[in-house]
Scaffold this active site. Structure first.
Site, short mmCIF file in Angstrom:
data_model
loop_
_atom_site.label_atom_id
_atom_site.label_comp_id
_atom_site.label_asym_id
_atom_site.label_seq_id
_atom_site.Cartn_x
_atom_site.Cartn_y
_atom_site.Cartn_z
N GLU A 1 0.81 -1.19 0.01
CA GLU A 1 0.13 -0.05 0.11
C GLU A 1 0.93 1.11 0.13
O GLU A 1 1.83 1.37 0.61
CB GLU A 1 -1.04 -0.09 1.00
CG GLU A 1 -1.89 -1.29 1.16
CD GLU A 1 -3.01 -1.07 2.12
OE1 GLU A 1 -2.81 -0.14 3.40
OE2 GLU A 1 -3.93 -1.76 2.41
N HIS B 1 -7.73 1.82 1.50
CA HIS B 1 -7.98 1.27 2.95
C HIS B 1 -8.63 2.36 3.82
O HIS B 1 -7.97 3.03 4.75
CB HIS B 1 -6.65 1.30 3.22
CG HIS B 1 -6.42 0.46 4.50
ND1 HIS B 1 -5.31 -0.29 4.68
CD2 HIS B 1 -7.05 -0.08 5.42
CE1 HIS B 1 -5.41 -1.17 5.81
NE2 HIS B 1 -6.57 -1.05 6.26
#
Length: 320
Positions: free
Chosen positions: A262, A281
């Site tokens: 990420e 997220h």
């Protein structure tokens, strides 16, 4: 105890938590440094840290000579070396349940959007189209939802799913039978969760056991109309296997809020697919959840300051 503690805050936190401990805490945000790395280089002057996504590995913790408590702003602790903290007698605690409703609602919203083709339909209209027959979707009522893991978020998810008339299955070998409601059907074999479900939502922690736990066989068992939802940790899903299942039609669609890395790379192959819905997220990022997590993390810092252990201490048995 000293009259004042120095407390390091994440770069972004609802102010209500830090304000609630202002009577004893001198708070400094990581954003007041040139970088997060610079803030962690200075960890040695802090008595407490409230952490969101910054990596508190062994090297950082070994520099934390004054640190008494690591208070996670959230539930997942994969960015904290709990063993290293325990060796140094540092309390590690989190805020379980504070964002459970937010994550569950987000996971269900991904399922609705995928079943009703929201992404391609939105792009179609923005491009000047109006072909109503091209985006026929499916109702969720009457489908079955599988839950991998049955913690606080999954329990909220089960309630939401029941509310729209879905059957719910769960696989979690670590939850006692008496904690599974009667209307939730437990499966004893992992693959059975995928065989019996129209959609599976991931709510397990990332551990050596769960890393890449969902791969080719599980996705094939879910089937060509099946939906995979992941709002937990990206590395639980084998992304190469997921891409292959989508390309071959073995799996219907996927909604991902988390990724193995990420942010994902700029050329990630999932970006181009209309059968995948991606979010950054943000499952637990609502105004309400951020306020709860900030306040509860601050409460945990206060508890340690006052000489006690928070109820959510995860390394209670390992502290000297």
């Amino acid at each position: 105890m000293p009259d004042t503690w120095s407390v390091l805050l994440p770069t972004d936190i609802d102010p209500s938590g830090p304000e609630s401990i202002a009577d004893f805490a001198d708070c400094t945000g990581m954003d007041e440094y040139d970088s997060v790395a610079a803030a962690l280089d200075d960890i040695g002057r802090y008595d407490a840290v409230i952490v969101r996504v910054a990596e508190l590995d062994e090297a950082v913790i070994d520099r934390a000579n004054r640190l008494q408590v690591i208070a996670k702003h959230g539930a997942g602790l994969d960015n904290v070396d709990v063993d290293a903290a325990s060796r140094r007698g540092i309390v590690v605690c989190n805020t379980p349940g504070a964002n459970s409703r937010s994550v569950a609602e987000h996971a269900l919203s991904l399922l609705f959007a995928l079943r009703r083709n929201h992404r391609p339909a939105d792009r179609h209209v923005r491009g000047g189209g109006w072909d109503r027959s091209a985006f026929t979707g499916h109702e969720l009522t009457g489908d079955s939802l599988g839950l991998f893991g049955f913690g606080a978020i999954a329990r909220e998810m089960a309630e939401l799913a029941h509310g729209i008339g879905q059957d719910v299955f769960v696989y979690d070998p670590y939850v006692p039978d008496d904690e599974v409601p009667a209307r939730v059907q437990r499966v004893s074999e992992f693959e059975a969760l995928f065989t019996r479900s129209d959609a599976v939502s991931v709510h397990a922690p990332l551990t050596p056991e769960t890393r890449n736990a969902i791969s080719t066989d599980e996705l094939a068992a879910l089937g060509e109309r099946g939906v995979l939802l992941n709002t937990a940790r990206g590395a639980i899903v084998d992304e190469d296997a997921l891409l292959d299942a989508l390309e071959t039609g073995a799996l219907g669609s996927a909604g991902l809020d988390t990724f193995a890395e990420e942010p994902p790379g700029a050329d990630h192959p999932l970006y181009a697919r209309d059968d995948v819905l991606l979010t950054p997220h943000v499952g637990g990022v609502t105004e309400e959840a951020l306020t709860r997590m900030s306040r509860r993390a601050a409460e945990n810092v206060r508890t340690v300051y006052e000489g006690d252990l928070p109820t959510s201490t995860v390394n209670r048995d390992d502290l000297n």
